[in-house]
Design a protein around this motif. Structure first.
Motif, mmCIF file in Angstrom:
data_model
loop_
_atom_site.group_PDB
_atom_site.id
_atom_site.type_symbol
_atom_site.label_atom_id
_atom_site.label_comp_id
_atom_site.label_asym_id
_atom_site.label_seq_id
_atom_site.Cartn_x
_atom_site.Cartn_y
_atom_site.Cartn_z
ATOM 1 N N LEU A 1 0.160 -0.846 0.062
ATOM 2 C CA LEU A 1 0.342 -0.123 -0.224
ATOM 3 C C LEU A 1 0.928 1.193 -0.557
ATOM 4 C CD1 LEU A 1 -2.137 -1.142 2.090
ATOM 5 C CD2 LEU A 1 -3.298 -0.470 -0.145
ATOM 6 N N VAL A 2 2.387 1.244 0.273
ATOM 7 C CA VAL A 2 2.842 2.479 0.739
ATOM 8 C C VAL A 2 2.956 2.642 -0.856
ATOM 9 C CG1 VAL A 2 4.820 3.701 1.706
ATOM 10 C CG2 VAL A 2 3.115 2.105 2.880
ATOM 11 N N PRO A 3 3.619 2.400 -1.491
ATOM 12 C CA PRO A 3 4.837 2.423 -2.993
ATOM 13 C C PRO A 3 3.633 3.521 -3.533
ATOM 14 C CG PRO A 3 5.581 0.787 -2.389
ATOM 15 C CD PRO A 3 4.501 0.742 -1.427
ATOM 16 N N PRO A 4 2.316 2.693 -3.880
ATOM 17 C CA PRO A 4 1.444 3.875 -4.330
ATOM 18 C C PRO A 4 0.571 4.555 -3.458
ATOM 19 C CG PRO A 4 0.733 1.539 -4.370
ATOM 20 C CD PRO A 4 1.840 1.932 -3.359
ATOM 21 N N LEU A 5 0.169 4.679 -2.301
ATOM 22 C CA LEU A 5 0.291 5.970 -2.035
ATOM 23 C C LEU A 5 0.676 7.028 -1.906
ATOM 24 C CD1 LEU A 5 -1.916 7.350 -0.138
ATOM 25 C CD2 LEU A 5 -0.091 6.054 2.231
ATOM 26 N N ILE A 6 2.196 6.818 -2.247
ATOM 27 C CA ILE A 6 3.037 8.012 -2.239
ATOM 28 C C ILE A 6 3.471 8.750 -3.242
ATOM 29 C CG2 ILE A 6 6.130 8.092 -2.457
ATOM 30 C CD1 ILE A 6 6.925 5.970 -0.167
ATOM 31 N N PHE A 7 2.951 7.369 -4.841
ATOM 32 C CA PHE A 7 3.607 7.940 -6.218
ATOM 33 C C PHE A 7 1.771 9.324 -5.704
ATOM 34 C CE2 PHE A 7 6.314 4.667 -7.168
ATOM 35 C CZ PHE A 7 6.937 5.735 -7.799
ATOM 36 N N ALA A 8 0.659 8.550 -5.445
ATOM 37 C CA ALA A 8 0.037 9.521 -5.594
ATOM 38 C C ALA A 8 -0.195 10.772 -4.403
ATOM 39 C CB ALA A 8 -1.556 8.301 -4.685
ATOM 40 N N LEU A 9 0.382 10.766 -3.676
ATOM 41 C CA LEU A 9 0.543 11.902 -3.014
ATOM 42 C C LEU A 9 1.780 12.857 -3.771
ATOM 43 C CD1 LEU A 9 0.052 10.088 1.041
ATOM 44 C CD2 LEU A 9 -1.060 12.007 -0.097
ATOM 45 N N ILE A 10 1.959 12.894 -4.319
ATOM 46 C CA ILE A 10 3.827 13.097 -5.035
ATOM 47 C C ILE A 10 2.874 14.333 -6.099
ATOM 48 C CG2 ILE A 10 5.419 13.010 -5.955
ATOM 49 C CD1 ILE A 10 6.234 11.545 -4.192
ATOM 50 N N ASN A 11 1.874 12.976 -7.146
ATOM 51 C CA ASN A 11 1.721 13.952 -8.368
ATOM 52 C C ASN A 11 0.270 12.331 -8.628
ATOM 53 O OD1 ASN A 11 0.608 14.442 -10.318
ATOM 54 N ND2 ASN A 11 3.242 14.333 -11.742
ATOM 55 N N PRO A 12 -0.754 13.309 -8.673
ATOM 56 C CA PRO A 12 -1.889 12.491 -8.929
ATOM 57 C C PRO A 12 -2.210 12.330 -9.869
ATOM 58 C CG PRO A 12 -2.586 14.408 -7.053
ATOM 59 C CD PRO A 12 -1.565 14.263 -7.853
ATOM 60 N N ALA A 13 -2.085 12.653 -10.847
ATOM 61 C CA ALA A 13 -2.277 13.022 -12.157
ATOM 62 C C ALA A 13 -2.218 11.198 -12.820
ATOM 63 C CB ALA A 13 -1.938 13.853 -13.020
ATOM 64 N N ILE A 14 -0.316 10.814 -11.956
ATOM 65 C CA ILE A 14 0.290 9.552 -12.913
ATOM 66 C C ILE A 14 0.060 8.832 -12.218
ATOM 67 C CG2 ILE A 14 2.430 8.274 -12.338
ATOM 68 C CD1 ILE A 14 4.050 10.791 -12.023
ATOM 69 N N PHE A 15 -1.199 8.708 -11.354
ATOM 70 C CA PHE A 15 -1.274 7.837 -10.169
ATOM 71 C C PHE A 15 -3.063 7.870 -11.299
ATOM 72 C CE2 PHE A 15 -4.636 6.269 -7.203
ATOM 73 C CZ PHE A 15 -4.114 4.927 -6.426
ATOM 74 N N PHE A 16 -3.742 8.813 -11.242
ATOM 75 C CA PHE A 16 -4.995 8.655 -12.199
ATOM 76 C C PHE A 16 -4.705 8.016 -13.480
ATOM 77 C CE2 PHE A 16 -6.641 11.992 -9.642
ATOM 78 C CZ PHE A 16 -7.397 10.872 -8.514
ATOM 79 N N LYS A 17 -3.610 7.826 -14.463
ATOM 80 C CA LYS A 17 -3.497 7.850 -15.749
ATOM 81 C C LYS A 17 -2.981 6.125 -15.961
ATOM 82 C CE LYS A 17 -1.393 8.659 -19.912
ATOM 83 N NZ LYS A 17 -2.089 8.654 -20.553
ATOM 84 N N ALA A 18 -2.009 5.868 -14.645
ATOM 85 C CA ALA A 18 -2.207 4.392 -14.638
ATOM 86 C C ALA A 18 -3.491 3.602 -14.435
ATOM 87 C CB ALA A 18 -1.829 4.018 -13.621
ATOM 88 N N LEU A 19 -4.801 4.290 -13.623
ATOM 89 C CA LEU A 19 -5.703 3.747 -13.211
ATOM 90 C C LEU A 19 -6.471 3.925 -14.635
ATOM 91 C CD1 LEU A 19 -6.933 5.471 -9.892
ATOM 92 C CD2 LEU A 19 -6.630 2.697 -10.289
ATOM 93 N N ASP A 20 -6.085 4.795 -15.462
ATOM 94 C CA ASP A 20 -7.255 4.444 -16.951
ATOM 95 C C ASP A 20 -7.087 3.747 -17.459
ATOM 96 O OD1 ASP A 20 -9.285 5.832 -18.519
ATOM 97 O OD2 ASP A 20 -7.018 7.839 -19.796
ATOM 98 N N THR A 21 -5.577 4.057 -17.740
ATOM 99 C CA THR A 21 -4.334 2.601 -18.223
ATOM 100 C C THR A 21 -5.008 1.107 -18.363
ATOM 101 O OG1 THR A 21 -2.726 3.757 -18.835
ATOM 102 C CG2 THR A 21 -2.348 1.590 -19.233
ATOM 103 N N ALA A 22 -4.916 1.139 -17.262
ATOM 104 C CA ALA A 22 -5.600 -0.536 -15.909
ATOM 105 C C ALA A 22 -7.243 -1.320 -16.472
ATOM 106 C CB ALA A 22 -4.927 -0.589 -15.000
ATOM 107 N N GLY A 23 -7.310 0.341 -16.762
ATOM 108 C CA GLY A 23 -9.261 -0.081 -16.279
ATOM 109 C C GLY A 23 -8.746 0.058 -18.248
#
Length: 66
Positions: free
Chosen positions: A5-27
């Motif tokens: 849980l910690v690595p994705p949380l760190i990425f999401a807190l630093i730059n939420p756009a990267i996290f949303f882009k990854a979710l969009d691609t996976a979806g």
């Protein structure tokens, strides 16, 4: 659990756009597999049956010719 849980949380807190882009691609990938590839494979199996031979040597799912 924290190693998961910690690595994705760190990425999401630093730059939420990267996290949303990854979710969009996976979806997008998941939906294309679920509604594109799986139905085609199901139709293939239903039409041609299994490739495992039955006890009499014929392909399973295919009725023997008279």
């Amino acid at each position: 659990l924290s190693m998961i849980l910690v690595p994705p949380l760190i990425f999401a807190l630093i730059n939420p756009a990267i996290f949303f882009k990854a979710l969009d691609t996976a979806g997008t990938f998941g939906i294309s597999v679920l509604f594109g590839i799986v139905p085609a494979c199901m139709a293939w199996v239903q039409r041609y049956g299994s490739v495992e031979p039955s006890s009499d040597g014929a392909r399973a799912g295919v009725s023997p010719s008279p």
